[in-house]
Design an enzyme around this catalytic site. Sequence first.
Site, mmCIF file in Angstrom:
data_model
loop_
_atom_site.group_PDB
_atom_site.id
_atom_site.type_symbol
_atom_site.label_atom_id
_atom_site.label_comp_id
_atom_site.label_asym_id
_atom_site.label_seq_id
_atom_site.Cartn_x
_atom_site.Cartn_y
_atom_site.Cartn_z
ATOM 1 C CD GLN A 266 -0.158 -24.163 8.063
ATOM 2 O OE1 GLN A 266 -0.057 -24.960 7.131
ATOM 3 N NE2 GLN A 266 0.698 -24.140 9.073
ATOM 4 C CG ASP B 260 -1.952 -16.774 10.485
ATOM 5 O OD1 ASP B 260 -1.122 -17.079 9.598
ATOM 6 O OD2 ASP B 260 -2.051 -17.397 11.559
ATOM 7 C CB CYS C 291 0.273 -23.996 18.231
ATOM 8 S SG CYS C 291 1.944 -24.325 18.771
ATOM 9 C CG HIS D 34 -0.565 -21.138 15.378
ATOM 10 N ND1 HIS D 34 0.296 -20.526 16.253
ATOM 11 C CD2 HIS D 34 0.048 -22.272 14.961
ATOM 12 C CE1 HIS D 34 1.394 -21.266 16.347
ATOM 13 N NE2 HIS D 34 1.267 -22.334 15.586
ATOM 14 C CE LYS E 251 3.892 -22.333 9.335
ATOM 15 N NZ LYS E 251 4.177 -23.532 10.131
#
Lengths: 410, 137
Positions: free
Chosen positions: A207, A204, A368, A127, A230
Amino acid sequence: MTATEILDIQAIRADFPILNQEINGRKLVYFDNAATTQKPTSVIDTITHYYNFDNANIHRGIHTLAERATRDFEASREAIRDFLGASSIEEIIFTSGTTQGINLVASTFGRKFIKEGDEIIISGMEHHSNIVPWQMLCEERGIKLKVIPVTDLGELDMEAYVNMLSEKVKLISVNHVSNSLGTINPVKKIIELAHAVGAKVLIDGAQATSHLNIDVQALDADFYTFSAHKLYGPTGIGVLYGKKEILNAMPPYMGGGEMIKEVTFEKTTYNELPYKFEAGTPNIADVVALKTALEYIALHGKENIAAHEDMLLQYATEQLSEIEGLRIIGQAKEKVSVVSFVMDGIHHQDIGVLLDNQGVAVRTGHHCTQPLMQRFNILGTTRASFAVYNTTEEIDKLVAGLHKVKKMLS
Amino acid sequence: MTINETQDEIIEEFELFDDWADKYEYIIDLGKKLKGLPEEQKTEENIIKGCQSRVWLNAHQEGEKLFFEADSEAIIVKGLVNMLIRVLSGHTPKDISEADLYFIDKIGMSSHLAQTRSNGLASMVKQMKNYAIAYTP
């Protein structure tokens, strides 16, 4: 019994009042969960309850409300420690979200420990929030940024990664799961290989946390960051996990109240972990509500949720593949419930507009991840991403909607 | 025909449609009919920023009047642009810069002006008016 039978999806849907509405005269089908999930009533109620009964500024206050707010705030930190499998609450830092978590590490760890001539590795499926902070740091410090290539299936080229590693590499920052493709990356292997050359690794997890079980100690991750919104929690709050010894060696990120031990005009000493990185009054209500979101996930069982989402992914992949001229982008072996696709001769924006008119919310564009789109030589995709409250009937509506789009544009 | 007469004509045309699909099929058809721009005019200079789909806009003057040509990758945007051109093209820069484009709302397309759409209809209107201001004597 399948996960879908165990979970009683209709009862779960009733926990999310937002789903019960019509958009353009059709029952809403919400397939934009990778952007943000909807919130269960329990999370919304926690926020309301906090402001109705418990609101006060945390720490240092000696009155009852301050004690109550502090207790709930710190209870959330403990719940997150448990959720991530961290060894200590000192390793759990509240941020505004994943983006701030990455920027915090770039600004503090990056500036202190990465020097001119060193290297940072990211991947081709990051991202923008896991690209730009590193580019800024690299430009400022004369550091080299290297990118792990992505294969045609949408997986990381691990052989290329191994060849990039050397003692010059100080940090690897990659996503656990790709937001555009749904690919689950082999982060345990990535970390193991990085540690062999003495590099640290930031994962990261934006997700990943709503789909996968996370154990930062088993992964041996140096940093792990995610956003609450999320995983059924509120927006504006996130978490950065960092190993205690690394966080202790890092300078503070922002200066202000809460992060200090003692202030004189001559010298300021900093507070201990995790407060050293939490300057200013935090987003207390949303931190408290994040715990409720984690409880909601625990109530239904992450394995059950994951199994239900896997079923939706399989079903959607099969059904969408049958549409002539539709091509799924990202066909990794290991995926979460995200399906990104392109359709011959049809711009993704037209698909998005026409699906919205049929009550189906999807995301269209580059998500993104412009470099990833360039890698696949496309301008963007249409992305459907599924959560615990979605059903196969809704996927049928997406498929019917796409047939209608094709018909209208032919 | 004045700018407002053309707008009223479009509003009347849209009154014939009773469901969303008919309306969009008409816009898609308008998109297909828009002549577009030759490749050499799809330049960085003519591109309208802030769009989810790329939109190119070009203007030229004939006598006192300003004419527009445009193109887009997305067909619905192209259809909307076709209507904008029909309304604004061939008028004086002064009339264009002062035009109140009420037809977009009246035909139920105002959501396309919303920021979240990022489809550039709002940017397109702004750019057309900028051209008009630039060409105002």
